[in-house]
Design a protein around this motif. Structure first.
Motif, mmCIF file in Angstrom:
data_model
loop_
_atom_site.group_PDB
_atom_site.id
_atom_site.type_symbol
_atom_site.label_atom_id
_atom_site.label_comp_id
_atom_site.label_asym_id
_atom_site.label_seq_id
_atom_site.Cartn_x
_atom_site.Cartn_y
_atom_site.Cartn_z
ATOM 1 N N ARG A 1 -0.700 -4.015 2.255
ATOM 2 C CA ARG A 1 -2.133 -3.849 2.604
ATOM 3 C C ARG A 1 -2.503 -4.727 3.493
ATOM 4 O O ARG A 1 -2.231 -6.012 3.421
ATOM 5 C CB ARG A 1 -2.781 -3.839 1.281
ATOM 6 C CG ARG A 1 -4.226 -3.284 1.219
ATOM 7 C CD ARG A 1 -4.772 -3.297 -0.108
ATOM 8 N NE ARG A 1 -3.821 -2.195 -1.045
ATOM 9 C CZ ARG A 1 -2.985 -2.925 -1.854
ATOM 10 N NH1 ARG A 1 -3.402 -4.107 -2.510
ATOM 11 N NH2 ARG A 1 -2.567 -1.883 -2.712
ATOM 12 N N GLU B 1 -0.700 3.620 -2.614
ATOM 13 C CA GLU B 1 -1.382 2.852 -3.574
ATOM 14 C C GLU B 1 -1.026 3.340 -5.237
ATOM 15 O O GLU B 1 -1.669 3.894 -5.975
ATOM 16 C CB GLU B 1 -2.933 3.404 -3.388
ATOM 17 C CG GLU B 1 -3.488 2.956 -2.154
ATOM 18 C CD GLU B 1 -3.724 1.419 -1.926
ATOM 19 O OE1 GLU B 1 -3.272 0.672 -2.982
ATOM 20 O OE2 GLU B 1 -4.014 0.961 -0.749
ATOM 21 N N ALA C 1 0.724 -1.149 0.007
ATOM 22 C CA ALA C 1 0.046 0.050 0.104
ATOM 23 C C ALA C 1 0.941 1.436 -0.017
ATOM 24 O O ALA C 1 0.637 2.329 -0.619
ATOM 25 C CB ALA C 1 -0.989 -0.011 1.259
ATOM 26 N N GLN D 1 -6.156 4.796 5.539
ATOM 27 C CA GLN D 1 -5.863 3.604 4.759
ATOM 28 C C GLN D 1 -4.801 2.975 5.310
ATOM 29 O O GLN D 1 -4.344 1.817 5.351
ATOM 30 C CB GLN D 1 -5.697 3.802 3.356
ATOM 31 C CG GLN D 1 -6.653 4.311 2.522
ATOM 32 C CD GLN D 1 -6.208 5.015 1.168
ATOM 33 O OE1 GLN D 1 -6.274 6.052 1.132
ATOM 34 N NE2 GLN D 1 -5.922 4.140 0.196
#
Ligand SMILES: Nc1ncnc2c1ncn2[C@@H]1O[C@H](COP(=O)(O)OP(=O)(O)OP(=O)(O)O)[C@@H](O)[C@H]1O
Ligand SMILES: [Mg+2]
Length: 261
Positions: free
Chosen positions: A39, A79, A14, A177
């Motif tokens: 991630r 990302e 990520a 995130q």
């Protein structure tokens, strides 16, 4: 640097860091760090004091931008998108990459506002759902019973551990995130520490967690991956099992055994 993240890890990352150099004046604090934070995984960043752990974390969500004289080079992708891209909205970046510091730092506003403010600023909650969301988050961090009858009061009357849990609720409120935790339990009692560790475990499904700790047992308990830094360089990034049982570098072995590195 003997080993950096495996290609497989970097592909899933990520957050992918490549060739990160951080200088202040003529001093190089990070000397070309490459690492991947996958991630849904928890990575513990470890290494002796002054090796650059906090500097690495602060680079990821651009907190180093505010430090006069500090120069950051290299690539950091969230990302797949550069966090240092000129068009990047830094406020939005810090919503996506949240951070908890070693010392709890609640806002000088009410307990309720500490949880709700970020979500309001980013327009994430409807007015009528604020109370429910605040309660949900305070329950999630295990603070509701202690504060439900004083939501309008100052957070500074809370204990250090409670303040840190409140900061955790505040960080989670904006639905990050990635969550960066810089020695989040070093000032906490065992009970609050256990609560934060449990939360780290429960977050791993949805959030990429990167946490700095000096406590190797805690790293082994809570993390999937270990990133070991020494004097601004990556010595090794590996799974917890590989790092602690089959370290690829002699310096890792020495560090695990508490010997000088
Ligand atoms: N703003 C700054 N100005 C000058 N030097 C700095 C600055 N920030 C960090 N450094 C230096 O960079 C090096 C790395 O610091 P950093 O805080 O990242 O280490 P750390 O690994 O987090 O250490 P600790 O485990 O003690 O928290 C240290 O030598 C520190 O003195
Ligand atoms: Mg530090």
């Amino acid at each position: 640097m003997s080993l950096v993240g495996t290609p497989q890890l970097a592909g899933d990352a990520a957050v992918a860091v490549s060739g990160l150099r951080v200088r202040i004046a003529s001093r190089e604090i990070l000397k070309g760090v490459s690492a991947g934070f996958a991630r849904g995984r928890v990575t513990a960043v470890i290494g002796p004091t002054g090796c650059g752990k906090t500097t690495l974390l602060r680079s990821l969500n651009r907190l180093n931008d505010q430090r006069p004289g500090m120069r950051v080079e290299g690539e950091i992708l969230l990302e797949g998108q550069s966090v240092y891209h000129r068009g990047r909205d830094v406020r939005d970046l810090r919503r996506r990459i949240g951070m908890l510091f070693q010392r709890p730092n609640p806002f000088p506003q009410s307990i309720r506002e500490n949880v709700a403010l970020g979500a309001r600023v980013h327009g994430l909650w409807r007015r009528e759902e604020v109370d429910r969301r605040v309660e949900e988050l305070l329950r999630r961090v295990g603070l509701w019973d202690a504060v439900h009858d004083r939501l309008g009061s100052s957070p500074f009357a809370l204990s250090g551990g409670q303040q840190q849990l409140l900061c955790m609720a505040r960080a989670l409120a904006v639905d990050p995130q990635v969550l960066l935790l810089d020695e989040p339990t070093s000032a906490l009692d065992p009970h609050s520490t256990a609560r934060i560790e449990e939360l780290i475990g429960s977050l791993r499904e949805r959030i990429t967690v990167v946490f700095v700790t000096h406590n190797l047992q805690q790293a082994a308990r809570c993390a999937d991956e270990v990133l070991f830094l020494l004097a601004g360089e990556v010595v090794e990034q590996a799974s917890v099992a590989d790092f602690f049982q089959r370290p690829a570098d002699l310096r890792s072995r020495a560090y695990i055994e508490g010997k000088p590195v």
